[in-house]
Design an enzyme around this catalytic site. Structure first.
Site, PDB file in Angstrom:
ATOM      1  N   TYR A 140       0.834  -1.207   0.000  1.00  0.00           N
ATOM      2  CA  TYR A 140       0.000   0.000   0.000  1.00  0.00           C
ATOM      3  C   TYR A 140       0.868   1.255   0.000  1.00  0.00           C
ATOM      4  O   TYR A 140       0.729   2.131  -0.860  1.00  0.00           O
ATOM      5  CB  TYR A 140      -0.930   0.007   1.210  1.00  0.00           C
ATOM      6  CG  TYR A 140      -1.513   1.371   1.499  1.00  0.00           C
ATOM      7  CD1 TYR A 140      -2.329   2.008   0.571  1.00  0.00           C
ATOM      8  CD2 TYR A 140      -1.214   2.046   2.685  1.00  0.00           C
ATOM      9  CE1 TYR A 140      -2.849   3.268   0.815  1.00  0.00           C
ATOM     10  CE2 TYR A 140      -1.729   3.312   2.945  1.00  0.00           C
ATOM     11  CZ  TYR A 140      -2.546   3.913   2.008  1.00  0.00           C
ATOM     12  OH  TYR A 140      -3.046   5.172   2.249  1.00  0.00           O
ATOM     13  N   ASP A 281       4.906  -1.948  13.786  1.00  0.00           N
ATOM     14  CA  ASP A 281       4.266  -0.803  14.429  1.00  0.00           C
ATOM     15  C   ASP A 281       5.330   0.073  15.100  1.00  0.00           C
ATOM     16  O   ASP A 281       5.868  -0.297  16.151  1.00  0.00           O
ATOM     17  CB  ASP A 281       3.268  -1.276  15.494  1.00  0.00           C
ATOM     18  CG  ASP A 281       1.837  -1.314  14.991  1.00  0.00           C
ATOM     19  OD1 ASP A 281       1.607  -0.882  13.854  1.00  0.00           O
ATOM     20  OD2 ASP A 281       0.964  -1.777  15.745  1.00  0.00           O
TER      21      ASP A 281
END
Length: 325
Positions: A140, A281
């Site tokens: 993405y 993350d």
């Protein structure tokens, strides 16, 4: 710039719909091009012309009467992009290439592109500036970065005036234009689902990060502030230049701060469950929006987390009322 005509691709989605609404409120004419694969028909603002189609269909919509394009039509789920990368290359990159060709053919020479902080990957330092290395960690983010490169080439070769806006975490709602995804993956709407009783608890992925309370810190920007940045960008775009600007409120809020704020705003208990960290993350993602302030004259006005959550809560309850019918 009043009375201009704009094409908004992906204008039935969360951000695209809010931007289209702001353009209409500013007195402009708007055409929304959206295939409703992730958007909603009711997400098209009243007063906009609606054309159902993919971004690849822009050539049958655009003509010289359009002043600019604001491009939001993209798939945006990080996890899905890892599992199905070709979907993202085909739509996000291939569709954008077709859009640029359609704009060139119609003589439409102004573009604002909805880019993303995912182009940076895991930052080496925060706040993140536009000069930070771009090393996306998902297809993405890579697809969005590829489009940024494509736009830069179009500006250099063909004189396009373009601005790419890289945002961090968009939140809140502009009236009936709010956040809803299926499946939902964003923190604030997920926590609100717990407050509504649609989820038993919210998962906190890691509470041992090097942050004040051990949970990840993210930069949240109100969707109305974001929309206003797009209006400024379309006015400030310079022929032959590709300007890249980060958008954020310049301050971060931790996962636990968001959860506590939802408890206060909604008055509902929000049980939380600590889960293992998710791979990739970063501990903190916070934007430097200095360039947007300097070049666009933009400054976020809705930076209070409680106000952002309150707007999102109002929208979530509207959706819940419709769902229950």
């Amino acid at each position: 710039m009043s009375g201009k005509r704009y094409l908004v691709t992906g204008g039935a989605g969360y951000v695209g719909g809010a931007v289209a609404a702001h353009l209409l409120e500013a007195g402009h004419r708007v055409t929304v091009l959206d295939d409703l694969s992730t958007g909603f028909a009711e997400g098209v603002p009243e007063g906009a012309e609606f054309v159902r189609g993919r971004v690849q269909d822009a050539a049958r919509v655009l003509d010289p009467s359009y002043d600019a394009v604001l491009h939001f039509a993209a798939f945006s789920q990080v996890g899905e992009s890892v599992a199905d990368p070709e979907k993202y290359w085909r739509n996000n990159v291939g569709g954008s290439m077709d859009l640029l060709a359609a704009m060139r053919g119609a003589g439409v020479r102004r573009l604002v592109f909805s880019s993303t902080a995912a182009t940076y990957g895991e930052p080496s330092s925060v706040p993140i500036t536009e000069d930070a290395p771009t090393a996306p960690t998902s297809p993405y983010g890579a697809s969005k970065l590829a489009v940024d490169h494509m736009i830069a080439g179009e500006c250099a070769a063909h004189g396009l005036a373009a601005v790419s806006l890289r945002y961090f975490n968009v939140a809140g709602a502009h009236g009936r234009f709010g956040e809803r995804h299926d499946p939902e993956s964003h923190l604030i709407p997920l926590v609100l689902q717990v407050a509504l009783g649609r989820r038993e608890a919210i998962s906190v992925y890691g509470d041992d990060y090097p942050t004040p309370d051990g949970t990840c810190v993210r930069d949240y920007i109100h969707v109305s502030d974001l929309a206003e940045a797009h209006l400024l960008a379309v006015e400030k775009a310079v022929p032959g230049e590709h300007l890249v600007c980060n958008l954020g409120n310049g301050a971060g809020f931790s996962v636990r701060e968001v959860i506590d704020t939802v408890r206060k705003v909604t008055g509902h208990p929000v049980p939380e469950v600590v889960a293992p960290r998710r791979g990739g993350d970063p501990a903190a993602l916070v934007a430097s929006a200095d360039r947007a302030r300097e070049r666009l004259g933009w400054k976020p006005a809705r930076t209070d987390l409680a106000a952002i959550v309150a707007d999102a809560w109002d929208f979530a309850r509207q959706c819940e009322d419709r769902r229950r019918g």
